[in-house]
Design an enzyme around this catalytic site. Sequence first.
Site, PDB file in Angstrom:
ATOM      1  N   CYS A   1      -9.190  51.912 150.027  1.00 57.59           N
ATOM      2  CA  CYS A   1     -10.736  52.260 149.724  1.00 57.59           C
ATOM      3  C   CYS A   1     -11.534  51.202 148.786  1.00 57.59           C
ATOM      4  CB  CYS A   1     -11.040  53.575 149.146  1.00 57.59           C
ATOM      5  SG  CYS A   1      -9.965  53.754 147.430  1.00 57.59           S
TER       6      CYS A   1
ATOM      7  N   GLU B   1      -9.290  59.325 155.537  1.00 60.87           N
ATOM      8  CA  GLU B   1      -9.853  59.541 154.222  1.00 60.87           C
ATOM      9  C   GLU B   1     -10.398  58.498 153.552  1.00 60.87           C
ATOM     10  OE1 GLU B   1      -8.766  59.785 149.601  1.00 60.87           O
ATOM     11  OE2 GLU B   1      -8.234  58.664 151.282  1.00 60.87           O
TER      12      GLU B   1
ATOM     13  N   ARG C   1     -12.178  65.627 142.331  1.00 57.32           N
ATOM     14  CA  ARG C   1     -11.832  64.483 142.870  1.00 57.32           C
ATOM     15  C   ARG C   1     -12.445  64.624 144.234  1.00 57.32           C
ATOM     16  NH1 ARG C   1      -7.883  60.785 142.426  1.00 57.32           N
ATOM     17  NH2 ARG C   1      -7.229  59.436 144.174  1.00 57.32           N
TER      18      ARG C   1
ATOM     19  N   ARG D   1     -13.605  63.191 147.909  1.00 56.89           N
ATOM     20  CA  ARG D   1     -13.143  62.426 148.813  1.00 56.89           C
ATOM     21  C   ARG D   1     -13.953  62.526 150.190  1.00 56.89           C
ATOM     22  NH1 ARG D   1     -12.299  59.503 145.140  1.00 56.89           N
ATOM     23  NH2 ARG D   1     -10.523  58.592 144.385  1.00 56.89           N
TER      24      ARG D   1
END
Length: 324
Positions: free
Chosen positions: A73, A111, A155, A157
Amino acid sequence: MNKLKFIDLFCGIGGFRQALQMRGHQCLFSSDLDPHAQLVYRQNYGDSPVGDITQYSGNDIPGHDLLCGGFPCQPFSISGNQKGFKDTRGSLLHEILRIARESRPKVLLLENVRNYLTHNGGQTMAFTLELLKRAEYEVYFRTLNSSDFGVPQKRERLFFVCFRKDIVAEKFSFPVPKKEDVALEDILLPEDDSRLEELIVRRDDLVIKNELPTRRENRPLRIGTVGKGGQGERVYSVKGHAITLSAFGGGIGAKTGMYLVDDKVRRLHPIECQRIMGFPDDFILHEKSNVCYKQFGNSVVVPVVSAVLEEIEKTLRLTPLIAA
């Protein structure tokens, strides 16, 4: 439904594998370049990931139903330089698509960071969707927050669930947030644990609010600062959730954030990070704490992945292949 056979790309320490194996599915192949990740993966799962995935073709990889990968990412993160597909690491999405075209798994489970949605004015996301469409996959995507799935960590995502187009997938939907009552105080190590001493923050410029939260909430509760109160300089209550674990975050609270625990301000221990990522207590950690922090900061939250998998299972169980 029969168990799914899956491959685990850019596997890190195996967050996807944790969730899939807990649900009875079988890993056939994994890959990661990082030797520390390979070590931890081997210690916990009994097999070692291969290295550079660009050196493997679909013929080298066992046939599988599901391809999962938290593709790197950094090219898209707000903390990076945001070069996107101009960054070599960004092109690893192309490797996922290459293997998908060659192996034709039923499902891709991918992801990335939330910022992927808006990177480069949305062009990166639009290009990604176009690439997945060209590979003949129907794409569903949504940002999920682990705070909504029984884990005391904020978190957020972005998840992609992509069904091969000859599979009827109209019934797929992302999991509904569970909104369980959970707080950071539930997973902390005992305060007499000697390993916590080195995590205590002692600063003359530490400022804590006079009134502290007494009610638990499913979000981070900021209660103080160190220095100017910038990123990595904020203190939170254990009545709320942890901030997002980071592989590279700076400041005195780097990677875990700072929390007021029994009148002491400290960072989190790797075991506590392990718990707020949803890994079991018997998971074997790397011997070096700084490596652990990086690995958990790069991982996926196991209960979130498990919740998504449950919905994938429902779709695959209820919908047959279209006759050729």
